[in-house]
Scaffold this motif. Sequence first.
Motif, PDB file in Angstrom:
ATOM      1  N   THR A  64      35.553  36.792  46.075  1.00  0.00           N
ATOM      2  CA  THR A  64      36.659  35.841  46.228  1.00  0.00           C
ATOM      3  C   THR A  64      36.930  35.557  47.704  1.00  0.00           C
ATOM      4  N   GLU A  65      37.754  34.562  47.923  1.00  0.00           N
ATOM      5  CA  GLU A  65      38.367  34.396  49.248  1.00  0.00           C
ATOM      6  C   GLU A  65      39.312  35.577  49.485  1.00  0.00           C
ATOM      7  N   ALA A  66      39.739  35.748  50.696  1.00  0.00           N
ATOM      8  CA  ALA A  66      40.696  36.817  50.998  1.00  0.00           C
ATOM      9  C   ALA A  66      41.960  36.640  50.156  1.00  0.00           C
ATOM     10  N   ILE A  67      42.427  37.755  49.606  1.00  0.00           N
ATOM     11  CA  ILE A  67      43.621  37.745  48.757  1.00  0.00           C
ATOM     12  C   ILE A  67      44.764  38.395  49.545  1.00  0.00           C
ATOM     13  N   PRO A  68      45.824  37.656  49.848  1.00  0.00           N
ATOM     14  CA  PRO A  68      46.926  38.207  50.671  1.00  0.00           C
ATOM     15  C   PRO A  68      47.498  39.474  50.056  1.00  0.00           C
ATOM     16  N   GLY A  69      47.672  40.477  50.898  1.00  0.00           N
ATOM     17  CA  GLY A  69      48.303  41.712  50.460  1.00  0.00           C
ATOM     18  C   GLY A  69      47.411  42.660  49.687  1.00  0.00           C
ATOM     19  N   LEU A  70      46.133  42.292  49.472  1.00  0.00           N
ATOM     20  CA  LEU A  70      45.239  43.162  48.718  1.00  0.00           C
ATOM     21  C   LEU A  70      44.841  44.363  49.583  1.00  0.00           C
ATOM     22  N   THR A  71      45.126  45.541  49.082  1.00  0.00           N
ATOM     23  CA  THR A  71      44.809  46.770  49.822  1.00  0.00           C
ATOM     24  C   THR A  71      43.653  47.498  49.129  1.00  0.00           C
ATOM     25  N   LYS A 107      39.007  41.245  49.990  1.00  0.00           N
ATOM     26  CA  LYS A 107      38.438  40.344  48.989  1.00  0.00           C
ATOM     27  C   LYS A 107      38.081  41.164  47.756  1.00  0.00           C
ATOM     28  N   MET A 108      37.854  40.479  46.655  1.00  0.00           N
ATOM     29  CA  MET A 108      37.485  41.173  45.424  1.00  0.00           C
ATOM     30  C   MET A 108      36.083  40.733  45.008  1.00  0.00           C
ATOM     31  N   LEU A 109      35.250  41.711  44.708  1.00  0.00           N
ATOM     32  CA  LEU A 109      33.914  41.446  44.171  1.00  0.00           C
ATOM     33  C   LEU A 109      33.933  41.731  42.681  1.00  0.00           C
ATOM     34  N   LEU A 110      33.438  40.789  41.888  1.00  0.00           N
ATOM     35  CA  LEU A 110      33.298  40.944  40.440  1.00  0.00           C
ATOM     36  C   LEU A 110      31.825  40.826  40.094  1.00  0.00           C
ATOM     37  N   GLY A 111      31.274  41.882  39.511  1.00  0.00           N
ATOM     38  CA  GLY A 111      29.870  41.864  39.107  1.00  0.00           C
ATOM     39  C   GLY A 111      29.722  42.033  37.616  1.00  0.00           C
ATOM     40  N   ALA A 112      28.533  41.709  37.095  1.00  0.00           N
ATOM     41  CA  ALA A 112      28.328  41.701  35.648  1.00  0.00           C
ATOM     42  C   ALA A 112      27.023  42.384  35.262  1.00  0.00           C
ATOM     43  N   PHE A 113      27.080  43.102  34.146  1.00  0.00           N
ATOM     44  CA  PHE A 113      25.874  43.586  33.466  1.00  0.00           C
ATOM     45  C   PHE A 113      25.924  43.043  32.042  1.00  0.00           C
ATOM     46  N   GLU A 114      25.522  41.790  31.924  1.00  0.00           N
ATOM     47  CA  GLU A 114      25.654  41.073  30.661  1.00  0.00           C
ATOM     48  C   GLU A 114      24.608  41.543  29.652  1.00  0.00           C
ATOM     49  N   PRO A 115      24.903  41.461  28.346  1.00  0.00           N
ATOM     50  CA  PRO A 115      24.018  42.036  27.332  1.00  0.00           C
ATOM     51  C   PRO A 115      22.671  41.339  27.204  1.00  0.00           C
ATOM     52  N   ASN A 116      22.590  40.061  27.541  1.00  0.00           N
ATOM     53  CA  ASN A 116      21.300  39.366  27.448  1.00  0.00           C
ATOM     54  C   ASN A 116      20.953  38.846  28.830  1.00  0.00           C
ATOM     55  N   ALA A 117      20.146  39.624  29.540  1.00  0.00           N
ATOM     56  CA  ALA A 117      19.865  39.333  30.944  1.00  0.00           C
ATOM     57  C   ALA A 117      18.778  38.279  31.090  1.00  0.00           C
ATOM     58  N   LYS A 118      18.602  37.845  32.334  1.00  0.00           N
ATOM     59  CA  LYS A 118      17.609  36.817  32.641  1.00  0.00           C
ATOM     60  C   LYS A 118      16.502  37.437  33.505  1.00  0.00           C
ATOM     61  N   PRO A 119      15.348  37.763  32.895  1.00  0.00           N
ATOM     62  CA  PRO A 119      14.226  38.240  33.707  1.00  0.00           C
ATOM     63  C   PRO A 119      13.805  37.163  34.709  1.00  0.00           C
ATOM     64  N   TRP A 120      13.263  37.613  35.828  1.00  0.00           N
ATOM     65  CA  TRP A 120      12.919  36.676  36.911  1.00  0.00           C
ATOM     66  C   TRP A 120      11.503  36.966  37.396  1.00  0.00           C
ATOM     67  N   GLU A 163      41.407  37.083  32.793  1.00  0.00           N
ATOM     68  CA  GLU A 163      42.452  37.635  31.923  1.00  0.00           C
ATOM     69  C   GLU A 163      42.745  39.090  32.306  1.00  0.00           C
ATOM     70  N   ARG A 164      41.686  39.831  32.606  1.00  0.00           N
ATOM     71  CA  ARG A 164      41.836  41.260  32.883  1.00  0.00           C
ATOM     72  C   ARG A 164      42.453  41.497  34.260  1.00  0.00           C
ATOM     73  N   LEU A 165      42.114  40.646  35.231  1.00  0.00           N
ATOM     74  CA  LEU A 165      42.622  40.777  36.596  1.00  0.00           C
ATOM     75  C   LEU A 165      43.186  39.401  36.983  1.00  0.00           C
ATOM     76  N   PRO A 166      44.432  39.122  36.594  1.00  0.00           N
ATOM     77  CA  PRO A 166      44.960  37.759  36.747  1.00  0.00           C
ATOM     78  C   PRO A 166      44.865  37.213  38.169  1.00  0.00           C
ATOM     79  N   MET A 167      44.819  38.063  39.185  1.00  0.00           N
ATOM     80  CA  MET A 167      44.726  37.566  40.559  1.00  0.00           C
ATOM     81  C   MET A 167      43.451  36.736  40.774  1.00  0.00           C
ATOM     82  N   LEU A 168      42.419  36.994  39.949  1.00  0.00           N
ATOM     83  CA  LEU A 168      41.172  36.250  40.123  1.00  0.00           C
ATOM     84  C   LEU A 168      41.355  34.771  39.782  1.00  0.00           C
TER      85      LEU A 168
END
Length: 814
Positions: free
Chosen positions: A237-244, A264-277, A307-312
């Motif tokens: 994300t962009e910088a989130i004010p007050g995020l410690t 800033k907040m990083l959100l990563g995923a391990f989705e059930p059906n991945a995309k081989p490359w 929904e889980r982290l409304p700040m996002l």
Amino acid sequence: MASVPSAARVVIIGGGVIGCSVAYHLSKLGWKDVVLLERKQLTSGTTWHAAGLIAQLRATANMTKLAKYSQELYGNLEDETGVATGFKRVGSITVALTAERKEEIFRQAGMARAFGVEVEEISPDEVKQRYEHLNIDGVTAGVYLPLDGQGDPANIALALAKGARQNGAQVIEKTLVTGVKRDGRCITGVDWEQGAETGHIACDMVVNCGGMWGHQVGKMLGVNVPLHACEHFYIVTEAIPGLTQMPVLRVPDECAYYKEDAGKMLLGAFEPNAKPWAMDGIPKNFEFDQLPEDFDHFEPILEAACERLPMLAEAGIHTFFNGPESFTPDDAYHLGQAPEMDNVWVAAGFNSIGIQSAGGAGMALAQWMETGEKPFDLGDVDISRMQPFQGNKTYLFERSKETLGLLYADHFPFRQKATARGIRRTPFHHHLFERGAVMGELGGWERANWFARDGQEPEYQYSWQRQNFFENVRDEHLAVRQNVGMYDMSSFGKIRVEGRDATDFMNHVGGGQYDVPIGKIVYTQFLNREGGIEADVTVTRLSETAYLVVTPAATRLADETWMRRNTGDFNVVITDVTAGEGVLAVMGPNSRALLQAVSPNDFSNDTNPFGTAQEIEIGMGLARVHRVTYVGELGWEVYVPSDQCGHVFETLAVAGQDFDLKFCGMHMMDTCRMEKGFRHFGHDITSEDHVLEAGLGFAVKTDKPDFIGRDAVLKRKEEGLRSRLVQFKLTDPEPLLYHNEPILRDGAYVGHLTSGGYAHHLGTAIGMGYVPCPAETVADLLASSFEIDVMGTRVKAEAQLKPFYDPTGERAKA
């Protein structure tokens, strides 16, 4: 650019965090002439874009030991090298959104205690107190590990590289390894290209740390390294004010992890059906590159995360990142000496946990290279567990779609892989399938694990509670205990050892006595020089100059490799003949009567006593029967040439109708062997478990000279045992055991279960595990009060060294 020397003790191929760690640890051990060659720049493959999560708890005690070592190393690297690693202990929280996931993470918490990791089970409200930004709707529980951390992946690698240089290693960038020179089973040197310049570097050893290039580097080196790159997504994300500073947060039920970094907040995923490359190969110019965005693929994860982290929902997205990571067929990394070559080592395929694994993996591999033997049990990650076919590119493409997502999937007991199935089938496969077999997979083998009843869906329905096959396995178990059952053992490895020195060789490599009459079967272990168990096998003498070594399916290649590496000057030929014969185990009190109904041969104790084999006629065909058992009953393993397997199966199945013969699966075999106290290699016995402490001294014949491990056995006999493998039976019939549950002795945590299951004959869960007891008598040990921690609840357990079922072994010899 740095010049490349003409010779080195070891060449490390690949300058990601793993290659840098191997170089660091070898140079720390005092190795000179360590040369690391990196095709582009250090970290430019996958290390540079890793999320940098550094967790302590892994699936086994030794993997946890390595992860904890990584943490400690990264904490000290900055002082040693002056390079900031960004390592800080921020803690981590994993939250559950279902009752099943709650049981999983609470069981993991118990395991953490057994492994010495600080952990705390917390309620949804306590989760909220520690992570104020989280929407706890639907949260059922959490687990908090206060000492987990995060770090700067690239700088960790660069610090390791600098530490390696400080200790004399050469780390050379922009140098592509283009080929090798080979002499038999050894690489004698590697060819390199540095811009327009080319050259050759002679070497004693090579280490493949090629990351997502590891598969193709392996092919160049003549070794099999099964892994495949997949697209891996995260946003920043962009910088989130007050995020410690916040703990690392994992919400596996939503396939998501969260990391606060520099506001800033990083959100990563391990989705059930991945995309081989990169099915057609990784582009030659790949360096600090990212892959095209695929917002449609990531969008469901992001929607749930908002929904889980409304700040996002309010924060702008600064970076949408898609970068490749390599994944192996079983989600465990590859480490160790490659089976196909004598001086090629591997450290690759880290399944998106390379940062937290690199320190420990580099340390373990360096020690292994230094001494020639594993420093402790590394069976989970030993490259020799991989079967040759698993290097097939189509197989890897299909399996990698699933393995990325499995990191965050529910880790149910007995969970089977869904992709890349049906590759290795025994000669009895379709016969079993027609009769309701529900297949599992091990080493690519399709194996009947249990049999569905008429009208029952022949598929797994996973749970941490009693699963849908619980009663099926009970019926199979009791059939073997009370009547007769038949199951397919064809997947077990069969290795033929023959030649004029076959007896002398077997007596050198194994702890048993193999100078026995033709037809005699010897249960035995191959030991290392510390008395640890490298293999657990049965050996049948087929002729004056030939033996058949039968191994677990998962370790066939490892066991064959161990024998090959210890042939020395013995004149023997070692051949894998696994596919040449099918094997049906006919077990139970009525097994003799069933075999006598289909064969004119004599199965009495006079002609075919326990521990012997004989050639027989069966139906209109021929077979060889081995009178041994892994379930603790009267029974025979029937070895049938592959071309006659269909006929022999049908013959036994038809005759079996008069005996109420039950078709059985591998789950039954496992519950029966635990009830009988039989050890499972990889769980109860490993390369670091001393054969005497495992209770297998009866299989070691120290009166013969000069076998591998003899001195260590005699020494431990003289010094006394430090621990013992104890068997446990819960006094409450309701809880279930799987393995890794903590053992408490007189209220203190002393170890963990190496095996756990339900003993259907005994009517309760059982397990076994090592209990430290230096200088103690057996009476002192067993006089203690024992409990097993099951999901945080202490359950009283009976303890004994003898099996709870048929302790004298009379039934198998009836």
